[in-house]
Design a protein around this motif. Structure first.
Motif, PDB file in Angstrom:
ATOM      1  N   ILE A   1       0.674  -1.411  -0.013  1.00  0.00           N
ATOM      2  CA  ILE A   1      -0.115   0.002   0.035  1.00  0.00           C
ATOM      3  C   ILE A   1       0.943   1.127   0.082  1.00  0.00           C
ATOM      4  O   ILE A   1       0.694   2.226  -0.735  1.00  0.00           O
ATOM      5  CB  ILE A   1      -1.001   0.060   1.153  1.00  0.00           C
ATOM      6  CG1 ILE A   1      -1.913  -1.233   1.098  1.00  0.00           C
ATOM      7  CG2 ILE A   1      -1.848   1.301   1.449  1.00  0.00           C
ATOM      8  CD1 ILE A   1      -2.855  -1.243   2.158  1.00  0.00           C
ATOM      9  N   LEU A   2       1.868   1.223   0.771  1.00  0.00           N
ATOM     10  CA  LEU A   2       2.560   2.426   0.996  1.00  0.00           C
ATOM     11  C   LEU A   2       3.585   2.487  -0.558  1.00  0.00           C
ATOM     12  O   LEU A   2       3.606   3.811  -1.051  1.00  0.00           O
ATOM     13  CB  LEU A   2       3.815   2.171   2.035  1.00  0.00           C
ATOM     14  CG  LEU A   2       4.991   3.152   1.995  1.00  0.00           C
ATOM     15  CD1 LEU A   2       4.366   4.634   2.709  1.00  0.00           C
ATOM     16  CD2 LEU A   2       6.010   2.771   2.908  1.00  0.00           C
TER      17      LEU A   2
ATOM     18  N   ASP B   1       2.469   1.528  -3.495  1.00  0.00           N
ATOM     19  CA  ASP B   1       1.607   2.293  -4.362  1.00  0.00           C
ATOM     20  C   ASP B   1       1.599   4.034  -4.230  1.00  0.00           C
ATOM     21  O   ASP B   1       1.430   4.438  -5.359  1.00  0.00           O
ATOM     22  CB  ASP B   1       0.208   1.713  -4.123  1.00  0.00           C
ATOM     23  CG  ASP B   1      -0.654   1.845  -5.354  1.00  0.00           C
ATOM     24  OD1 ASP B   1      -0.354   1.535  -6.303  1.00  0.00           O
ATOM     25  OD2 ASP B   1      -1.774   2.626  -4.971  1.00  0.00           O
ATOM     26  N   TYR B   2       1.533   4.332  -3.083  1.00  0.00           N
ATOM     27  CA  TYR B   2       1.451   5.802  -2.962  1.00  0.00           C
ATOM     28  C   TYR B   2       2.741   6.550  -3.391  1.00  0.00           C
ATOM     29  O   TYR B   2       2.709   7.357  -4.317  1.00  0.00           O
ATOM     30  CB  TYR B   2       1.096   6.070  -1.560  1.00  0.00           C
ATOM     31  CG  TYR B   2      -0.349   6.361  -1.097  1.00  0.00           C
ATOM     32  CD1 TYR B   2      -1.184   7.185  -1.517  1.00  0.00           C
ATOM     33  CD2 TYR B   2      -0.816   4.969  -0.356  1.00  0.00           C
ATOM     34  CE1 TYR B   2      -2.494   7.158  -1.198  1.00  0.00           C
ATOM     35  CE2 TYR B   2      -2.042   5.130  -0.077  1.00  0.00           C
ATOM     36  CZ  TYR B   2      -3.083   6.045  -0.577  1.00  0.00           C
ATOM     37  OH  TYR B   2      -4.483   6.182  -0.298  1.00  0.00           O
TER      38      TYR B   2
ATOM     39  N   GLU C   1       4.690   5.316  -5.450  1.00  0.00           N
ATOM     40  CA  GLU C   1       5.113   5.162  -6.813  1.00  0.00           C
ATOM     41  C   GLU C   1       4.276   6.543  -7.598  1.00  0.00           C
ATOM     42  O   GLU C   1       4.762   6.990  -8.513  1.00  0.00           O
ATOM     43  CB  GLU C   1       3.994   4.044  -7.592  1.00  0.00           C
ATOM     44  CG  GLU C   1       4.019   3.798  -8.905  1.00  0.00           C
ATOM     45  CD  GLU C   1       3.181   2.939  -9.402  1.00  0.00           C
ATOM     46  OE1 GLU C   1       2.922   1.797  -8.858  1.00  0.00           O
ATOM     47  OE2 GLU C   1       2.867   2.883 -10.418  1.00  0.00           O
ATOM     48  N   SER C   2       3.187   6.890  -7.038  1.00  0.00           N
ATOM     49  CA  SER C   2       2.569   8.247  -7.598  1.00  0.00           C
ATOM     50  C   SER C   2       3.458   9.238  -7.256  1.00  0.00           C
ATOM     51  O   SER C   2       3.498  10.208  -8.127  1.00  0.00           O
ATOM     52  CB  SER C   2       1.222   8.346  -7.306  1.00  0.00           C
ATOM     53  OG  SER C   2       0.022   7.254  -7.402  1.00  0.00           O
ATOM     54  N   ILE C   3       3.977   9.284  -6.269  1.00  0.00           N
ATOM     55  CA  ILE C   3       4.792  10.594  -5.823  1.00  0.00           C
ATOM     56  C   ILE C   3       5.993  10.539  -6.837  1.00  0.00           C
ATOM     57  O   ILE C   3       6.467  11.608  -7.460  1.00  0.00           O
ATOM     58  CB  ILE C   3       5.415  10.673  -4.560  1.00  0.00           C
ATOM     59  CG1 ILE C   3       4.178  10.673  -3.418  1.00  0.00           C
ATOM     60  CG2 ILE C   3       6.175  11.537  -4.118  1.00  0.00           C
ATOM     61  CD1 ILE C   3       4.325  10.749  -2.060  1.00  0.00           C
TER      62      ILE C   3
END
Lengths: 482, 482
Positions: B341-342, B344-345, B347-349
């Protein structure tokens, strides 16, 4: 004991053996002080030389997993793998607003996904079949021969010096006065824009730009908490009256423009408009971030100077350049040209973010450019993309009738449907295996719901025709005005 | 007119001619509609083929600088270079607090600079003469042959898939449970750490770490506006009583530890202490950022698991790894291993910051690792650095007497002078052409003014001896206790 190991003949055997034994030790399957089979036994078990086994055992010793007793053999070390009971952290609840917003604005995660067999007009990445990989290889081997070890060690935050020199000359060749200016090499436009905003804006500051505009830029402006004001686009750039009005109404820290092949509309801002905008912003003392996006791809017409060229010995324009929109995007290289003082601060921020951009990539790229390969490539690329653009335009006129088609070249066209919602259209086209980018993602407000961007750089002519036909049919079905 | 052009025989001639003419047009030296010399005239003027001239003219036409009239010749286009009067922006006044703090904390800009002939113990970069460039070349050519065009085009924000797979396996081989975990490829440790803090902390949050610690990490924590609490170091890691006390006293969002070859002290945290720290933090529910710094360089002793291995199927440890501290720092590759989950975030940053890390570099690195080259390299590197470390330690004991010397290997040792200010010492050594890093830059408070770090990875034995002797002499002169 060693029965379930599968040796892959394509990889170094002793490393596979080493990793396998390590794994067994870590999992507690080989216990402390347990004797490993002799090298002779192992060699016959795996049908490899004793040397291979010795090599594996030596590595295990180096890594502290086994110890050797002279004349007695090899034994498992006292490796403690002290698994603690589960400790679960709820990461979802720990993500801050910036993390959440990044994810929310991450278009790739939320848009219709490409699936096999689909015709996709989403991408505006270059067609990699145009890359001259042989010249790239030559550039690599050349740099390796000259300074292989050096470029593989740490470089400078500002960038690889020969590339900086080359790009200063390159910018000078576009008519830019480089006195008292400097260049910082970045990981592409995206990093360049993020660094500039990190350095001079703070939450709540105003920024003025074209509307629509580059969606990655919108994302970055939002992530910096800026108040974004968009100025409507006309056929040759932003509406000057609206620009003036907004400038009088609000305070702005900085402005952002994409004068060439504006993303998403494909409009090339006229030289006259460039000068007008420059003068208006000068009057209000609002510096300009100029996105050099695909400027190199210009197919026809007289040369148009970048806005950075107008300022002469002034320092009001920050130019962010990148070849990687048309050439080798996989190596992330862009640059910021700006006032020396500003670049000096940006250099420190760059160092705190990732030390520097890959020296290897910069060195190869420099060699590639310096040999004149880019000029040769761009000649070929211009020809191919021009042809594709003209074909796409023809197809658009034929199949997507009575809609406004924007774009003067580049790798995409932009369509205004007027009374049809492009997401509704996308849903229908998706079922027929055609996808594109709905235009609303390029707007800083809720406009553009009737627009779409069609990127054709990596779509074959056959599929451009087929795809546009399907889009046209679905537009017909959705009705709307004719 | 064309008299002052100098042709460089090593570069493509028509590009030089093209750039030269472009420059004259941009400078207004060739006016609109002016006729350029015929290709025949030009060819004889520069003693090149007519084809070369035609090529240059064609490029100029493509770029919109000239137009051709059939049978009449080549003419200058209507290129507008509308230089506006100077518009000077005061950039210094526009830099925000983040920009100013970045510059202030940018040690490289503010520390004593290396000058030719000096012996520098500042660097802990690897010795590039150990790099096996031939294997690196092979890896490059191999990847180019398999997927050259592909890796030169856009990749994925999360990273190059085969490399991610390889590293997951690599971490599993360190005893880490990779279920429900994932990896994000970053531009080295620096970016990894910055991304993690960007995602889960906000200004004013507390972070707890070793004191002293990695100075780049301190810089990044400060740039994020965090309240940093340092815990004193003992011979085998932080003081556990002080850790407990601080945890009871204050609130912390996250913790940061460097368990192996801790920078700057060179201490390897004992397995027992790793477990204790893990359990203490677990009790307070404060997740751990583990910096895998130079873990691979371990010279002797039994294998020590990274803290990430203790958590089993738990998810409380974020492991940031990087080979580039020991191998090829020029290609900036690191990774974050953490909860899916971490990641995944993150990756967006990452995508919003620079799209992705160079696919080319990742692909070469993958190929290099997958062929077992890293294992071979690390064997050699361990041997060389171990020898150097032992030599440096011997010299330190011989010349820098009665001072506490810390460091169990790696590429540096750390010295506590007790009653001498290391900056005063540096000033004296500088005059004798020896430089090092004063230890205060590694402290989160005002401690450590009596400490220094001596990096020896790129210093010859002869110079280690000579340099240490000079440092020792200057310490004597400064007096202090014996």
């Amino acid at each position: 004991m060693f029965s379930n190991i599968k040796i892959d003949k394509d990889r170094v055997v002793y490393i596979q053996l080493k990793d396998y034994i390590k794994d067994m030790i870590l999992k507690g399957l080989l216990r402390r002080d347990e004797k490993l089979p002799s090298t002779r036994e192992m060699a016959s078990m795996f049908n490899v030389s004793r040397n291979t086994i010795m090599c594996a055992y030596e590595f295990l010793q180096d890594e502290g997993f086994v110890y050797m007793k002279k004349g007695r053999g090899t034994f498992v070390s006292n490796v403690k793998v002290d698994f603690q009971e589960k400790w679960k952290v709820s990461w979802e609840s720990k993500i801050n607003n910036y993390g959440r917003l990044s994810e929310k604005l991450d278009i790739i995660k939320h848009e219709a996904k490409w699936q096999k067999g689909m015709i996709s007009f989403k991408s505006i990445a270059p067609d990699e079949s145009l890359f001259n990989v042989d010249e790239f290889k030559k550039a690599f081997l050349n740099r390796m021969a000259i300074e292989g070890e050096k470029v593989l060690n740490y470089g400078y935050a500002k960038g690889y010096k020969p590339l900086i020199e080359y790009l200063l000359k390159y910018m000078e060749n576009k008519g830019v006065n480089i006195q008292e200016k400097d260049i910082l090499i970045t990981n592409g436009f995206t990093e360049g824009f993020d660094l500039v905003l990190s350095c001079i804006t703070k939450e709540g500051d105003g920024i003025i730009c074209e509307n629509p505009t580059h969606n990655t830029a919108i994302k970055i402006m939002r992530l910096h908490g800026l108040n974004i004001t968009g100025v409507d686009m006309e056929r040759d750039g932003v509406n000057l009256n609206m620009l003036e009005k907004e400038l009088k109404k609000n305070k702005f820290k900085i402005s952002y423009f994409v004068p060439s092949y504006h993303n998403p509309t494909g409009i090339v801002m006229s030289p006259e408009k460039r000068v007008s905008i420059y003068n208006i912003l000068k009057h209000h003392d609002i510096p300009i971030i100029e996105d050099g996006f695909n400027e190199e791809l210009r197919y026809f017409g007289a040369h148009v100077s970048p806005m950075a060229a107008f300022s002469g010995s002034g320092n009001s324009v920050i130019y962010i350049g990148s070849f990687s929109k048309i050439l080798f995007p996989g190596i992330r290289i862009g640059w910021i040209l700006g006032d020396k003082i500003l670049i000096d601060y940006l250099e420190s921020i760059k160092r705190s973010r990732n030390i520097h951009t890959s020296s290897l990539d910069q060195a190869i790229f420099y060699d590639y450019l310096n040999c004149g390969n880019f000029d040769k490539y761009i000649k070929k690329a211009r020809k191919v993309y021009k042809e594709k653009y003209e074909f796409a335009l023809k197809c658009a006129k034929q199949y997507i009738k009575n809609r406004e088609v924007l774009g003067e070249g580049g790798m995409h066209i932009f369509i205004k449907l007027k009374d049809i919602n492009s997401r509704e259209l996308l849903a229908r086209c998706y079922r027929r295996k055609v996808i594109f980018t709905p235009g609303d993602v390029f707007y800083v407000d809720d406009k553009g719901q009737d627009t779409l961007r069609l990127g054709f750089s990596r779509v074959s002519k056959e599929n451009i025709k087929k795809g546009f036909m399907i889009i046209g049919e679905e537009i017909q079905k959705l009705g709307g005005y004719v």
